[in-house]
Design a protein around this motif. Structure first.
Motif, short mmCIF file in Angstrom:
data_model
loop_
_atom_site.label_atom_id
_atom_site.label_comp_id
_atom_site.label_asym_id
_atom_site.label_seq_id
_atom_site.Cartn_x
_atom_site.Cartn_y
_atom_site.Cartn_z
N SER A 58 -5.58 -6.50 -10.20
CA SER A 58 -5.53 -6.52 -11.66
C SER A 58 -4.47 -7.50 -12.17
CB SER A 58 -5.21 -5.12 -12.19
OG SER A 58 -3.86 -4.78 -11.89
N ASP A 59 -4.62 -7.87 -13.43
CA ASP A 59 -3.60 -8.70 -14.08
C ASP A 59 -2.27 -7.96 -14.16
OD1 ASP A 59 -5.36 -10.81 -14.41
OD2 ASP A 59 -5.91 -10.24 -16.46
N LEU A 60 -2.32 -6.64 -14.33
CA LEU A 60 -1.09 -5.84 -14.36
C LEU A 60 -0.31 -6.03 -13.07
CD1 LEU A 60 0.81 -3.69 -15.55
CD2 LEU A 60 -0.73 -1.95 -14.56
N PHE A 61 -0.96 -5.82 -11.93
CA PHE A 61 -0.27 -5.97 -10.65
C PHE A 61 0.21 -7.40 -10.44
CE2 PHE A 61 -0.15 -7.09 -6.17
CZ PHE A 61 0.75 -6.15 -5.68
N LYS A 62 -0.64 -8.36 -10.75
CA LYS A 62 -0.25 -9.77 -10.55
C LYS A 62 1.00 -10.11 -11.34
CE LYS A 62 -4.94 -11.20 -9.49
NZ LYS A 62 -6.13 -11.87 -9.98
N GLY A 63 1.12 -9.60 -12.56
CA GLY A 63 2.32 -9.84 -13.37
C GLY A 63 3.55 -9.16 -12.79
N ILE A 64 3.38 -7.90 -12.36
CA ILE A 64 4.49 -7.17 -11.75
C ILE A 64 4.93 -7.86 -10.47
CG2 ILE A 64 5.11 -5.00 -10.60
CD1 ILE A 64 3.25 -3.60 -12.67
N TRP A 65 3.98 -8.25 -9.64
CA TRP A 65 4.29 -8.90 -8.37
C TRP A 65 5.02 -10.22 -8.59
CZ3 TRP A 65 4.98 -7.35 -3.72
CH2 TRP A 65 5.00 -8.26 -2.66
N ALA A 66 4.60 -10.98 -9.58
CA ALA A 66 5.25 -12.27 -9.87
C ALA A 66 6.71 -12.06 -10.26
CB ALA A 66 4.51 -13.00 -10.98
N GLN A 67 7.01 -10.96 -10.94
CA GLN A 67 8.40 -10.67 -11.32
C GLN A 67 9.20 -10.06 -10.17
OE1 GLN A 67 7.73 -8.04 -14.70
NE2 GLN A 67 8.41 -9.66 -16.09
N THR A 68 8.55 -9.28 -9.32
CA THR A 68 9.25 -8.52 -8.29
C THR A 68 9.47 -9.32 -7.01
OG1 THR A 68 8.26 -6.51 -9.19
CG2 THR A 68 9.26 -6.34 -7.01
N LYS A 69 8.49 -10.08 -6.60
CA LYS A 69 8.56 -10.78 -5.31
C LYS A 69 9.83 -11.63 -5.15
CE LYS A 69 5.88 -13.70 -2.22
NZ LYS A 69 4.64 -14.45 -2.03
N PRO A 70 10.27 -12.39 -6.15
CA PRO A 70 11.47 -13.21 -5.96
C PRO A 70 12.77 -12.39 -5.79
CG PRO A 70 10.22 -13.96 -7.88
CD PRO A 70 9.62 -12.67 -7.43
N LEU A 71 12.70 -11.09 -6.07
CA LEU A 71 13.89 -10.25 -5.99
C LEU A 71 14.14 -9.69 -4.60
CD1 LEU A 71 13.30 -8.21 -9.29
CD2 LEU A 71 14.54 -10.38 -9.01
N PHE A 72 13.13 -9.75 -3.73
CA PHE A 72 13.23 -9.18 -2.38
C PHE A 72 14.19 -9.97 -1.49
CE2 PHE A 72 8.56 -7.90 -2.97
CZ PHE A 72 8.88 -6.62 -3.37
N ASN A 73 14.80 -9.27 -0.53
CA ASN A 73 15.54 -9.94 0.52
C ASN A 73 14.91 -9.69 1.89
OD1 ASN A 73 16.33 -7.35 1.16
ND2 ASN A 73 18.52 -7.70 0.96
N ASP A 74 13.76 -9.02 1.89
CA ASP A 74 13.00 -8.77 3.11
C ASP A 74 11.56 -8.51 2.70
OD1 ASP A 74 12.47 -8.38 5.79
OD2 ASP A 74 13.58 -6.50 5.96
N LYS A 75 10.66 -8.69 3.64
CA LYS A 75 9.24 -8.47 3.36
C LYS A 75 8.98 -6.98 3.09
CE LYS A 75 4.68 -9.18 5.27
NZ LYS A 75 3.86 -9.62 6.39
N PRO A 76 8.26 -6.67 1.99
CA PRO A 76 7.94 -5.26 1.73
C PRO A 76 6.96 -4.73 2.78
CG PRO A 76 6.84 -6.67 0.15
CD PRO A 76 7.73 -7.56 0.98
N GLN A 77 6.97 -3.43 2.95
CA GLN A 77 6.05 -2.76 3.87
C GLN A 77 5.28 -1.71 3.09
OE1 GLN A 77 9.37 -1.63 6.60
NE2 GLN A 77 7.97 -2.39 8.16
N ALA A 78 4.04 -1.49 3.46
CA ALA A 78 3.21 -0.51 2.76
C ALA A 78 2.37 0.29 3.74
CB ALA A 78 2.31 -1.22 1.75
N TRP A 79 2.19 1.57 3.39
CA TRP A 79 1.37 2.47 4.19
C TRP A 79 0.43 3.21 3.26
CZ3 TRP A 79 6.61 1.93 4.57
CH2 TRP A 79 7.12 1.48 5.78
N SER A 80 -0.81 3.37 3.68
CA SER A 80 -1.76 4.24 3.01
C SER A 80 -1.99 5.42 3.94
CB SER A 80 -3.08 3.52 2.76
OG SER A 80 -2.90 2.51 1.79
N VAL A 81 -1.72 6.63 3.44
CA VAL A 81 -1.81 7.81 4.28
C VAL A 81 -2.61 8.88 3.57
CG1 VAL A 81 0.39 7.34 5.44
CG2 VAL A 81 0.38 8.77 3.42
#
Length: 98
Positions: A68-91
Motif C-alpha cells: 500500500s501507499d501507506l506502508f511505502k510512505g512509512i518505509w521511506a521514512q523509517t528505513k534511513p533510521l535503521f542501524n541494522d537490517k530489520p527482521q520479521a516473523w509471521s507466526v
C-alpha cells in the motif's frame, strides 16, 4: 488470524524521529483493512531495539498493507533510521491465556 513480529534496530540518534513517526501513523496502520491489533515494544536492555506486534486476518491482508501507499510512505521514512537490517516473523497463535 496470524501474528506478525518485526524487530527493528535504530541508530540511537534516530529513536525520537521513529517514535514521532510511529505516533502519527499508528492509527492508520491499526485501522488498515485486515489489521486487528498493533503494539510497539522496546527492549529493556538494548533501548535502540523495538518490536512491532500485530494481528492480521490473513496473509493477503498483510501483503495488501505491505504493497500500500501507506506502508511505502512509512518505509521511506523509517528505513534511513535503521542501524541494522530489520527482521520479521509471521507466526500462528496457538494459544492465549489472559
Amino acid at each position: 488470524m496470524f501474528v506478525r513480529i518485526v524487530k527493528m534496530s535504530f541508530e540511537p540518534s534516530n529513536i525520537d524521529t521513529f517514535l514521532k513517526n510511529f505516533e502519527i501513523k499508528k492509527n492508520d496502520i491499526r485501522n488498515f483493512e485486515g489489521c486487528r491489533f498493533l503494539e510497539l515494544y522496546r527492549d529493556k536492555n538494548t533501548t535502540n531495539i523495538f518490536f512491532t506486534y500485530s494481528y492480521w486476518d490473513t496473509e493477503e491482508a498483510l501483503d495488501a498493507y505491505r504493497h500500500s501507499d501507506l506502508f511505502k510512505g512509512i518505509w521511506a521514512q523509517t528505513k534511513p533510521l535503521f542501524n541494522d537490517k530489520p527482521q520479521a516473523w509471521s507466526v500462528d497463535k496457538l494459544e492465549s491465556l489472559t
